[in-house]
Design a protein around this motif. Structure first.
Motif, mmCIF file in Angstrom:
data_model
loop_
_atom_site.group_PDB
_atom_site.id
_atom_site.type_symbol
_atom_site.label_atom_id
_atom_site.label_comp_id
_atom_site.label_asym_id
_atom_site.label_seq_id
_atom_site.Cartn_x
_atom_site.Cartn_y
_atom_site.Cartn_z
ATOM 1 N N HIS A 165 -0.370 6.337 -9.645
ATOM 2 C CA HIS A 165 0.502 5.174 -9.559
ATOM 3 C C HIS A 165 -0.346 3.993 -9.098
ATOM 4 C CE1 HIS A 165 4.091 7.826 -9.681
ATOM 5 N NE2 HIS A 165 3.314 8.637 -8.985
ATOM 6 N N MET A 166 -0.420 2.986 -9.928
ATOM 7 C CA MET A 166 -1.182 1.789 -9.600
ATOM 8 C C MET A 166 -0.219 0.723 -9.094
ATOM 9 S SD MET A 166 -4.135 0.151 -9.660
ATOM 10 C CE MET A 166 -4.552 -1.583 -9.375
ATOM 11 N N LEU A 167 -0.468 0.235 -7.870
ATOM 12 C CA LEU A 167 0.392 -0.799 -7.322
ATOM 13 C C LEU A 167 0.251 -2.094 -8.111
ATOM 14 C CD1 LEU A 167 -0.122 -0.299 -3.477
ATOM 15 C CD2 LEU A 167 1.754 0.530 -4.899
ATOM 16 N N GLY A 168 1.368 -2.741 -8.389
ATOM 17 C CA GLY A 168 1.336 -4.016 -9.086
ATOM 18 C C GLY A 168 1.042 -5.160 -8.134
ATOM 19 N N GLY A 169 0.969 -6.357 -8.708
ATOM 20 C CA GLY A 169 0.730 -7.536 -7.894
ATOM 21 C C GLY A 169 -0.465 -8.326 -8.364
ATOM 22 N N ARG A 170 -0.825 -9.316 -7.571
ATOM 23 C CA ARG A 170 -1.994 -10.147 -7.868
ATOM 24 C C ARG A 170 -3.269 -9.408 -7.492
ATOM 25 N NH1 ARG A 170 -5.063 -13.475 -4.574
ATOM 26 N NH2 ARG A 170 -3.617 -13.136 -2.824
ATOM 27 N N VAL A 171 -4.273 -9.516 -8.346
ATOM 28 C CA VAL A 171 -5.553 -8.861 -8.068
ATOM 29 C C VAL A 171 -6.477 -9.857 -7.372
ATOM 30 C CG1 VAL A 171 -7.585 -7.743 -9.053
ATOM 31 C CG2 VAL A 171 -5.327 -7.323 -10.053
ATOM 32 N N ARG A 172 -6.928 -9.493 -6.161
ATOM 33 C CA ARG A 172 -7.926 -10.308 -5.456
ATOM 34 C C ARG A 172 -9.291 -9.997 -6.055
ATOM 35 N NH1 ARG A 172 -9.171 -9.840 0.091
ATOM 36 N NH2 ARG A 172 -9.793 -12.030 0.014
ATOM 37 N N GLY A 173 -9.939 -11.000 -6.590
ATOM 38 C CA GLY A 173 -11.223 -10.784 -7.240
ATOM 39 C C GLY A 173 -12.291 -10.264 -6.309
ATOM 40 N N ILE A 174 -12.270 -10.703 -5.040
ATOM 41 C CA ILE A 174 -13.339 -10.350 -4.110
ATOM 42 C C ILE A 174 -13.324 -8.870 -3.742
ATOM 43 C CG2 ILE A 174 -12.073 -10.870 -1.981
ATOM 44 C CD1 ILE A 174 -14.684 -12.208 -0.987
#
Length: 255
Positions: A141-150
């Motif tokens: 299960h991969m959590l959704g949301g915004r991906v922080r690039g760092i």
């Protein structure tokens, strides 16, 4: 030894060791703890150290910045490999459930998983999810949301909403810093919120952190020291830090 010489020696020692307790400094320099506290107060005013619970750390140890994932991947690599191997013993039995927090050390643990491992896995790490997606025995299960690039980690309300309804056997947590007074901490508030929710949803919390992170503090605490069950670190952890953590009920495993 004159007071000025002692204070200079204290500042140099803290700079080398990363953290020193008041009690250890008093014993080392054969003065009272009150004298050490006055020395540390002066050194803090001069900008040489920063006082923390029970002692002091170098000024640079309390930071608000974090290096990029590819930079951290090659820092303390040998220690992280050993930590990951030692942390594998805390994986639940077949059919169990885990949360893998984003991080270079947790990624190493995932890389060491056998191809036929039978686990229910939740993660907010894009690299970890990509590695596990090819294992047919893993229910991912991969959590959704915004991906922080760092950090290549998902954050935000979508991830938090999923975690609020989640219950897992073990959470494997990474951290930028860990101290008795400030707990687990990280520079980014969004990432701290996700880490906090991961800690809360697990029966057991296993922290993977090399010794350079112990005794240090970052901007935002996401879990107190009593929320941690196990710390897996390397053998270079300071004896004082190890004792403090053990005295607070944490199982400290060195690898």
């Amino acid at each position: 030894m004159y007071a000025e010489e002692r204070q200079q020696a204290i500042a140099e020692l803290i700079g080398r060791r990363g953290r020193m307790s008041v009690a250890d400094l008093a014993t080392r320099f054969r003065v009272t703890t009150e004298t050490v506290r006055r020395d540390l107060a002066l050194l803090e005013r001069l900008g040489h150290v920063r006082r923390v619970h029970g002692g002091a750390i170098p000024t640079a140890a309390l930071t608000v910045t974090e290096p990029a994932l590819n930079e951290r991947e090659h820092t303390h690599a040998a220690q992280k490999d050993r930590i990951a191997t030692a942390a594998a013993r805390y994986l639940p039995a077949a059919g169990g459930s885990v949360v893998f927090d984003a991080g270079t050390t947790t990624s190493r643990l995932v890389a060491a998983l056998p191809a036929d491992v039978d686990l229910e896995v939740v993660t907010n790490s894009v690299p970890i999810a990509a590695r596990l997606a090819g294992l047919g025995s893993v229910h991912l299960h991969m959590l959704g949301g915004r991906v922080r690039g760092i950090t290549q980690a998902t954050v935000g309300e979508d991830a938090l909403q999923f975690l609020r309804a989640l219950h897992v056997d073990v959470a494997f947590i990474g951290t930028n810093a860990f101290s008795v007074g400030h707990g687990l901490s990280t520079p980014d508030p969004d990432e701290a919120a996700v880490k906090r929710a991961m800690v809360r949803c697990a029966d057991r919390v296993v922290v993977l952190a090399d010794s350079s992170k112990i005794g240090r503090q970052h901007l935002i605490s996401f879990a107190p020291v009593d929320a941690v069950d196990v710390l897996v670190t390397d053998t270079e952890i300071d004896d004082t830090d190890c004792k403090e953590l053990t005295d607070n009920g944490i199982e400290v495993v060195t690898a």
